[in-house]
Motif scaffolding. Structure first.
Motif, mmCIF file in Angstrom:
data_model
loop_
_atom_site.group_PDB
_atom_site.id
_atom_site.type_symbol
_atom_site.label_atom_id
_atom_site.label_comp_id
_atom_site.label_asym_id
_atom_site.label_seq_id
_atom_site.Cartn_x
_atom_site.Cartn_y
_atom_site.Cartn_z
ATOM 1 N N SER A 113 12.928 -15.503 46.277
ATOM 2 C CA SER A 113 13.088 -14.202 46.906
ATOM 3 C C SER A 113 12.212 -14.091 48.150
ATOM 4 N N SER A 114 12.661 -13.265 49.067
ATOM 5 C CA SER A 114 11.886 -12.960 50.265
ATOM 6 C C SER A 114 11.649 -11.456 50.271
ATOM 7 N N PRO A 115 10.474 -11.042 50.694
ATOM 8 C CA PRO A 115 10.168 -9.611 50.677
ATOM 9 C C PRO A 115 10.899 -8.864 51.780
ATOM 10 N N GLY A 116 11.134 -7.604 51.540
ATOM 11 C CA GLY A 116 11.710 -6.750 52.562
ATOM 12 C C GLY A 116 10.591 -6.198 53.428
ATOM 13 N N GLY A 117 10.926 -5.483 54.419
ATOM 14 C CA GLY A 117 9.925 -4.894 55.295
ATOM 15 C C GLY A 117 10.623 -4.127 56.396
ATOM 16 N N PRO A 118 9.854 -3.610 57.331
ATOM 17 C CA PRO A 118 10.478 -2.873 58.425
ATOM 18 C C PRO A 118 11.481 -3.746 59.172
ATOM 19 N N GLY A 119 12.723 -3.354 59.159
ATOM 20 C CA GLY A 119 13.768 -4.085 59.851
ATOM 21 C C GLY A 119 14.282 -5.304 59.117
ATOM 22 N N HIS A 120 13.793 -5.552 57.897
ATOM 23 C CA HIS A 120 14.213 -6.728 57.128
ATOM 24 C C HIS A 120 14.678 -6.297 55.748
ATOM 25 N N HIS A 121 15.650 -7.003 55.226
ATOM 26 C CA HIS A 121 16.135 -6.748 53.881
ATOM 27 C C HIS A 121 15.548 -7.785 52.938
ATOM 28 N N ALA A 122 15.192 -7.368 51.735
ATOM 29 C CA ALA A 122 14.737 -8.316 50.720
ATOM 30 C C ALA A 122 15.959 -9.062 50.185
ATOM 31 N N HIS A 123 15.808 -10.352 49.987
ATOM 32 C CA HIS A 123 16.892 -11.169 49.461
ATOM 33 C C HIS A 123 16.401 -11.913 48.223
ATOM 34 N N GLU A 124 17.288 -12.054 47.259
ATOM 35 C CA GLU A 124 16.975 -12.819 46.057
ATOM 36 C C GLU A 124 18.113 -13.809 45.814
ATOM 37 N N THR A 125 17.759 -15.087 45.674
ATOM 38 C CA THR A 125 18.737 -16.140 45.463
ATOM 39 C C THR A 125 18.534 -16.753 44.087
ATOM 40 N N PRO A 126 19.551 -16.762 43.236
ATOM 41 C CA PRO A 126 19.390 -17.404 41.936
ATOM 42 C C PRO A 126 19.306 -18.922 42.085
#
Length: 86
Positions: A40-53
């Protein structure tokens, strides 16, 4: 340029639920795979959090479990376990 942070979480499967899919280790597709974790990558201002199985095939799961067992039986740096300074 900012650094990208990726979190990797692996767990040994409990109840086995094999499904057809692609193995993230050997990269073959159409195999019986099981989900062993997520990336997973964290979300933040202008970014979406993504989670990959993360799914692996039977052969790669066996290899990962052997590596897991080996690491716990043979320390990577035996001199540290013996009390010697690094």
């Amino acid at each position: 340029m900012g650094l990208s942070v990726i979190s990797l979480r692996l767990t040994l499967p409990g109840a086995v639920d094999w499904e057809p899919g692609a193995c993230f280790i050997c990269r073959r597709s159409g195999l019986s795979t099981i989900r062993i974790g997520t990336m997973s990558s964290p979300g933040g201002p202008g970014h979406h959090a993504h989670e990959t199985p993360l799914c692996v095939c039977r052969g790669c799961l066996g290899h990962l479990m052997l590596m897991h067992h080996t690491v716990h039986t043979d320390p990577a740096r035996p001199y540290v376990a013996a009390g010697h300074p690094c």
